[in-house]
Design a protein around this motif. Sequence first.
Motif, PDB file in Angstrom:
ATOM      1  N   ASN A  78     -33.213 -86.917 -60.814  1.00 54.02           N
ATOM      2  CA  ASN A  78     -33.256 -88.084 -61.685  1.00 54.02           C
ATOM      3  C   ASN A  78     -32.138 -87.987 -62.726  1.00 54.02           C
ATOM      4  O   ASN A  78     -31.376 -88.931 -62.953  1.00 54.02           O
ATOM      5  CB  ASN A  78     -34.621 -88.175 -62.358  1.00 54.02           C
ATOM      6  CG  ASN A  78     -34.954 -89.583 -62.831  1.00 54.02           C
ATOM      7  OD1 ASN A  78     -34.137 -90.487 -62.783  1.00 54.02           O
ATOM      8  ND2 ASN A  78     -36.167 -89.758 -63.308  1.00 54.02           N
ATOM      9  N   PHE A  79     -32.011 -86.820 -63.359  1.00 55.88           N
ATOM     10  CA  PHE A  79     -30.923 -86.592 -64.305  1.00 55.88           C
ATOM     11  C   PHE A  79     -29.568 -86.625 -63.597  1.00 55.88           C
ATOM     12  O   PHE A  79     -28.566 -87.085 -64.162  1.00 55.88           O
ATOM     13  CB  PHE A  79     -31.102 -85.254 -65.021  1.00 55.88           C
ATOM     14  CG  PHE A  79     -31.950 -85.318 -66.254  1.00 55.88           C
ATOM     15  CD1 PHE A  79     -31.523 -85.990 -67.387  1.00 55.88           C
ATOM     16  CD2 PHE A  79     -33.198 -84.701 -66.288  1.00 55.88           C
ATOM     17  CE1 PHE A  79     -32.308 -86.051 -68.531  1.00 55.88           C
ATOM     18  CE2 PHE A  79     -33.995 -84.747 -67.434  1.00 55.88           C
ATOM     19  CZ  PHE A  79     -33.542 -85.427 -68.553  1.00 55.88           C
ATOM     20  N   ALA A  80     -29.534 -86.132 -62.367  1.00 53.44           N
ATOM     21  CA  ALA A  80     -28.274 -86.120 -61.623  1.00 53.44           C
ATOM     22  C   ALA A  80     -27.741 -87.533 -61.429  1.00 53.44           C
ATOM     23  O   ALA A  80     -26.527 -87.787 -61.566  1.00 53.44           O
ATOM     24  CB  ALA A  80     -28.476 -85.439 -60.265  1.00 53.44           C
ATOM     25  N   ARG A  81     -28.626 -88.465 -61.114  1.00 46.92           N
ATOM     26  CA  ARG A  81     -28.207 -89.859 -60.939  1.00 46.92           C
ATOM     27  C   ARG A  81     -27.703 -90.450 -62.248  1.00 46.92           C
ATOM     28  O   ARG A  81     -26.722 -91.193 -62.289  1.00 46.92           O
ATOM     29  CB  ARG A  81     -29.378 -90.687 -60.412  1.00 46.92           C
ATOM     30  CG  ARG A  81     -29.824 -90.324 -59.002  1.00 46.92           C
ATOM     31  CD  ARG A  81     -28.726 -90.592 -57.994  1.00 46.92           C
ATOM     32  NE  ARG A  81     -28.328 -91.999 -57.999  1.00 46.92           N
ATOM     33  CZ  ARG A  81     -27.128 -92.439 -57.635  1.00 46.92           C
ATOM     34  NH1 ARG A  81     -26.191 -91.589 -57.269  1.00 46.92           N
ATOM     35  NH2 ARG A  81     -26.858 -93.728 -57.643  1.00 46.92           N
ATOM     36  N   LEU A  82     -28.366 -90.115 -63.353  1.00 44.49           N
ATOM     37  CA  LEU A  82     -27.933 -90.602 -64.656  1.00 44.49           C
ATOM     38  C   LEU A  82     -26.560 -90.042 -65.021  1.00 44.49           C
ATOM     39  O   LEU A  82     -25.707 -90.753 -65.572  1.00 44.49           O
ATOM     40  CB  LEU A  82     -28.952 -90.214 -65.727  1.00 44.49           C
ATOM     41  CG  LEU A  82     -30.266 -91.000 -65.732  1.00 44.49           C
ATOM     42  CD1 LEU A  82     -31.300 -90.303 -66.608  1.00 44.49           C
ATOM     43  CD2 LEU A  82     -30.038 -92.423 -66.220  1.00 44.49           C
ATOM     44  N   LEU A  83     -26.342 -88.764 -64.713  1.00 45.62           N
ATOM     45  CA  LEU A  83     -25.050 -88.148 -65.010  1.00 45.62           C
ATOM     46  C   LEU A  83     -23.940 -88.804 -64.192  1.00 45.62           C
ATOM     47  O   LEU A  83     -22.825 -89.015 -64.692  1.00 45.62           O
ATOM     48  CB  LEU A  83     -25.108 -86.642 -64.726  1.00 45.62           C
ATOM     49  CG  LEU A  83     -23.871 -85.841 -65.112  1.00 45.62           C
ATOM     50  CD1 LEU A  83     -23.593 -85.951 -66.609  1.00 45.62           C
ATOM     51  CD2 LEU A  83     -24.033 -84.376 -64.708  1.00 45.62           C
ATOM     52  N   ASP A  84     -24.233 -89.143 -62.949  1.00 44.95           N
ATOM     53  CA  ASP A  84     -23.256 -89.855 -62.117  1.00 44.95           C
ATOM     54  C   ASP A  84     -22.824 -91.159 -62.782  1.00 44.95           C
ATOM     55  O   ASP A  84     -21.638 -91.503 -62.800  1.00 44.95           O
ATOM     56  CB  ASP A  84     -23.847 -90.160 -60.732  1.00 44.95           C
ATOM     57  CG  ASP A  84     -24.040 -88.904 -59.883  1.00 44.95           C
ATOM     58  OD1 ASP A  84     -23.474 -87.855 -60.221  1.00 44.95           O
ATOM     59  OD2 ASP A  84     -24.779 -88.989 -58.881  1.00 44.95           O
ATOM     60  N   VAL A  85     -23.801 -91.896 -63.319  1.00 45.37           N
ATOM     61  CA  VAL A  85     -23.501 -93.173 -63.983  1.00 45.37           C
ATOM     62  C   VAL A  85     -22.646 -92.947 -65.216  1.00 45.37           C
ATOM     63  O   VAL A  85     -21.657 -93.652 -65.457  1.00 45.37           O
ATOM     64  CB  VAL A  85     -24.806 -93.913 -64.362  1.00 45.37           C
ATOM     65  CG1 VAL A  85     -24.495 -95.161 -65.190  1.00 45.37           C
ATOM     66  CG2 VAL A  85     -25.591 -94.293 -63.109  1.00 45.37           C
ATOM     67  N   ALA A  86     -23.005 -91.954 -66.023  1.00 44.64           N
ATOM     68  CA  ALA A  86     -22.271 -91.672 -67.257  1.00 44.64           C
ATOM     69  C   ALA A  86     -20.822 -91.296 -66.971  1.00 44.64           C
ATOM     70  O   ALA A  86     -19.900 -91.737 -67.671  1.00 44.64           O
ATOM     71  CB  ALA A  86     -22.964 -90.558 -68.035  1.00 44.64           C
ATOM     72  N   VAL A  87     -20.598 -90.512 -65.939  1.00 46.99           N
ATOM     73  CA  VAL A  87     -19.237 -90.111 -65.580  1.00 46.99           C
ATOM     74  C   VAL A  87     -18.468 -91.305 -65.024  1.00 46.99           C
ATOM     75  O   VAL A  87     -17.279 -91.491 -65.323  1.00 46.99           O
ATOM     76  CB  VAL A  87     -19.264 -88.945 -64.571  1.00 46.99           C
ATOM     77  CG1 VAL A  87     -17.869 -88.688 -63.994  1.00 46.99           C
ATOM     78  CG2 VAL A  87     -19.792 -87.680 -65.241  1.00 46.99           C
ATOM     79  N   LEU A  88     -19.136 -92.130 -64.219  1.00 54.14           N
ATOM     80  CA  LEU A  88     -18.493 -93.324 -63.679  1.00 54.14           C
ATOM     81  C   LEU A  88     -18.029 -94.240 -64.809  1.00 54.14           C
ATOM     82  O   LEU A  88     -16.976 -94.879 -64.716  1.00 54.14           O
ATOM     83  CB  LEU A  88     -19.466 -94.067 -62.759  1.00 54.14           C
ATOM     84  CG  LEU A  88     -18.915 -95.272 -61.997  1.00 54.14           C
ATOM     85  CD1 LEU A  88     -17.820 -94.831 -61.026  1.00 54.14           C
ATOM     86  CD2 LEU A  88     -20.024 -95.982 -61.241  1.00 54.14           C
TER      87      LEU A  88
END
Length: 323
Positions: A78-88
């Motif tokens: 769940n956090f991994a998906r959020l981190l992907d968005v933040a980096v994008l």
Amino acid sequence: MNEPLIYILLACYNGEKYIEKQLDSIVAQSYTNWVLLIRDDNSSDSTLEIIESFNEKDKRVRIIQDKIQSEVKGACQNFARLLDVAVLEEATFIMFADQDDYWFSDKIEKMISAIDKDLVPAMLYSDFLYADDNLKELPKNIQNIRETFSFPSFNSLIVQNTVYGCTMMINYALAQKCVMIPREAENHDYWIALVASGIGANIRHLEIPLMLYRQHGNNVSGNYHDHHYVSRFKRLFTNWEGLKKVECRRIKMLVAFLEQLNNELLPDNLKLLTGYLEELKGNKIAFVRYCVKNKIKRHSFMSTIVFYLVLINVSKRDTINKL
């Protein structure tokens, strides 16, 4: 605004009992230039409704939904998906929030003032205070159980992480190295700590408590009871198979870490981790000798002994032999 925009990532699941207090504490921050990205892991209670009510009142609170919403299970991914968005979205600085904690009003302000502003990968992490289910600070003797030593070396991180995500702030340069957190990762914060230490990021410890770490029966990690020697011995003798499963999963994480960050690791760290995984497949005594020689140990003597006992027991299992 000249102040950098801070991305706060909050992964939640069935958090209706606690999440409103946490959201209140974030909205009340003295530093106001932030955006809160929340991703709900298909809660069956009123968690999503609570989040939506905050979103209606404050557009800095954003709910993230994606095409694989039903496939992502567990806090780490769940956090991994959020981190992907933040980096994008090229977030300059990123923080992580748990649904059941409570931030002091100056948490963001103090952390953004202290983190390295250079463009090299950087991490800052703060202290915290243990609190009970009602957010009342626990006694001083319990606060002292908490590990307050400096950031663990890569040698120690191979076997244990003691830096919690809810205390972290990382910059974009480090976040870029951390994305694509694999499913083998034990926790998102463990993965981030491994990456930061493994590649030689600029890491600072802000020795100020900036939040209340709520203690209850459903803590994912960091429950103060786990640090007592009695608790450790109890887990050793009553949950032997469980401990072996944990260590086997950690080994899988390290294999995935090595494959993903092979070209990014400092030479000494690459050599150390490669040797560790190789020794796991060989003689048990030689494996322990390698760990002792290279200071691969947990934060206390007793924890280290338990770790050695568990690892030498699983080192001949199929999980290890397939490395």
